[in-house]
Write a protein that holds these residues in place. Structure first.
Motif, PDB file in Angstrom:
ATOM      1  N   UNK A  60       0.835  -1.208   0.000  1.00 35.68           N
ATOM      2  CA  UNK A  60       0.000   0.000   0.000  1.00 35.68           C
ATOM      3  C   UNK A  60       0.867   1.254   0.000  1.00 35.68           C
ATOM      4  N   UNK A  61       1.932   1.245   0.786  1.00 30.63           N
ATOM      5  CA  UNK A  61       2.858   2.382   0.809  1.00 30.63           C
ATOM      6  C   UNK A  61       3.547   2.537  -0.544  1.00 30.63           C
ATOM      7  N   UNK A  62       3.972   1.426  -1.145  1.00 30.32           N
ATOM      8  CA  UNK A  62       4.619   1.481  -2.466  1.00 30.32           C
ATOM      9  C   UNK A  62       3.651   2.029  -3.505  1.00 30.32           C
ATOM     10  N   UNK A  63       2.389   1.590  -3.465  1.00 30.70           N
ATOM     11  CA  UNK A  63       1.397   2.075  -4.427  1.00 30.70           C
ATOM     12  C   UNK A  63       1.140   3.574  -4.249  1.00 30.70           C
ATOM     13  N   UNK A  64       1.006   4.029  -3.005  1.00 27.85           N
ATOM     14  CA  UNK A  64       0.808   5.474  -2.764  1.00 27.85           C
ATOM     15  C   UNK A  64       2.017   6.280  -3.216  1.00 27.85           C
ATOM     16  N   UNK A  65       3.208   5.765  -2.954  1.00 22.10           N
ATOM     17  CA  UNK A  65       4.425   6.455  -3.353  1.00 22.10           C
ATOM     18  C   UNK A  65       4.500   6.596  -4.875  1.00 22.10           C
ATOM     19  N   UNK A  66       4.253   5.499  -5.592  1.00 23.32           N
ATOM     20  CA  UNK A  66       4.328   5.569  -7.057  1.00 23.32           C
ATOM     21  C   UNK A  66       3.222   6.450  -7.624  1.00 23.32           C
ATOM     22  N   UNK A  67       2.070   6.475  -6.983  1.00 28.61           N
ATOM     23  CA  UNK A  67       0.961   7.299  -7.472  1.00 28.61           C
ATOM     24  C   UNK A  67       1.298   8.788  -7.373  1.00 28.61           C
ATOM     25  N   UNK A  68       1.837   9.198  -6.230  1.00 31.23           N
ATOM     26  CA  UNK A  68       2.091  10.628  -6.022  1.00 31.23           C
ATOM     27  C   UNK A  68       3.427  11.093  -6.600  1.00 31.23           C
ATOM     28  N   UNK A  69       4.443  10.249  -6.594  1.00 28.63           N
ATOM     29  CA  UNK A  69       5.766  10.675  -7.049  1.00 28.63           C
ATOM     30  C   UNK A  69       5.926  10.510  -8.550  1.00 28.63           C
ATOM     31  N   UNK A  70       5.496   9.380  -9.090  1.00 27.24           N
ATOM     32  CA  UNK A  70       5.697   9.124 -10.508  1.00 27.24           C
ATOM     33  C   UNK A  70       4.452   9.479 -11.314  1.00 27.24           C
ATOM     34  N   UNK A  71       3.551   8.547 -11.407  1.00 25.49           N
ATOM     35  CA  UNK A  71       2.372   8.748 -12.239  1.00 25.49           C
ATOM     36  C   UNK A  71       1.354   7.675 -11.866  1.00 25.49           C
ATOM     37  N   UNK A  72       0.067   7.962 -11.975  1.00 24.83           N
ATOM     38  CA  UNK A  72      -0.931   6.928 -11.684  1.00 24.83           C
ATOM     39  C   UNK A  72      -0.808   5.701 -12.594  1.00 24.83           C
ATOM     40  N   UNK A  73      -0.247   5.878 -13.774  1.00 24.50           N
ATOM     41  CA  UNK A  73      -0.081   4.745 -14.699  1.00 24.50           C
ATOM     42  C   UNK A  73       0.870   3.705 -14.096  1.00 24.50           C
ATOM     43  N   UNK A  74       1.896   4.157 -13.410  1.00 27.44           N
ATOM     44  CA  UNK A  74       2.837   3.229 -12.769  1.00 27.44           C
ATOM     45  C   UNK A  74       2.117   2.398 -11.714  1.00 27.44           C
ATOM     46  N   UNK A  75       1.228   3.020 -10.980  1.00 28.47           N
ATOM     47  CA  UNK A  75       0.462   2.299  -9.964  1.00 28.47           C
ATOM     48  C   UNK A  75      -0.479   1.287 -10.603  1.00 28.47           C
ATOM     49  N   UNK A  76      -1.062   1.637 -11.725  1.00 28.20           N
ATOM     50  CA  UNK A  76      -1.946   0.710 -12.440  1.00 28.20           C
ATOM     51  C   UNK A  76      -1.150  -0.490 -12.949  1.00 28.20           C
ATOM     52  N   UNK A  77       0.047  -0.252 -13.469  1.00 26.19           N
ATOM     53  CA  UNK A  77       0.902  -1.354 -13.940  1.00 26.19           C
ATOM     54  C   UNK A  77       1.284  -2.256 -12.765  1.00 26.19           C
ATOM     55  N   UNK A  78       1.626  -1.656 -11.636  1.00 25.73           N
ATOM     56  CA  UNK A  78       1.963  -2.434 -10.441  1.00 25.73           C
ATOM     57  C   UNK A  78       0.774  -3.288  -9.993  1.00 25.73           C
TER      58      UNK A  78
END
Length: 97
Positions: free
Chosen positions: A38-56
């Motif tokens: 959950x922390x990794x998903x929130x981090x990728x969502x806010x720091x990188x892009x929501x697309x990265x979170x969707x791929x994860x």
């Protein structure tokens, strides 16, 4: 089998047959991986892009589907396959940490 397993079996400390495991038991045993992802998903969502979170999330979902399919192919029940696939994905995903 170890000597301890045999002693536990002879002392009747183990159940006589299969026991039903609830979904909460599976999640309770996997709280740390759920929290970390959950922390990794929130981090990728806010720091990188929501697309990265969707791929994860897609990789997580694909791993779950493959694990579920392998367990069903081995003739496990649907409940056992779902719980085992979820636990397996969470367990194997923590190997890198």
């Amino acid at each position: 089998m170890t000597r301890n397993h045999i002693e536990v079996w002879h002392d009747r400390a183990l159940p006589s047959g299969p026991e039903r495991i609830r979904f909460w038991t599976v999640l309770r045993g996997s709280l740390l991986p759920v929290l970390i992802w959950s922390v990794v998903a929130c981090f990728t969502y806010f720091v990188y892009d929501p697309v990265v979170t969707v791929v994860l999330g897609g990789l997580f979902g694909l791993s779950f589907v493959v694990g579920f399919g392998l367990r069903r192919r081995a003739r496990h029940s649907v409940r056992c396959s779902a719980y085992g696939a979820l636990g397996g994905v969470l367990d194997k995903s923590m190997v890198g940490f």
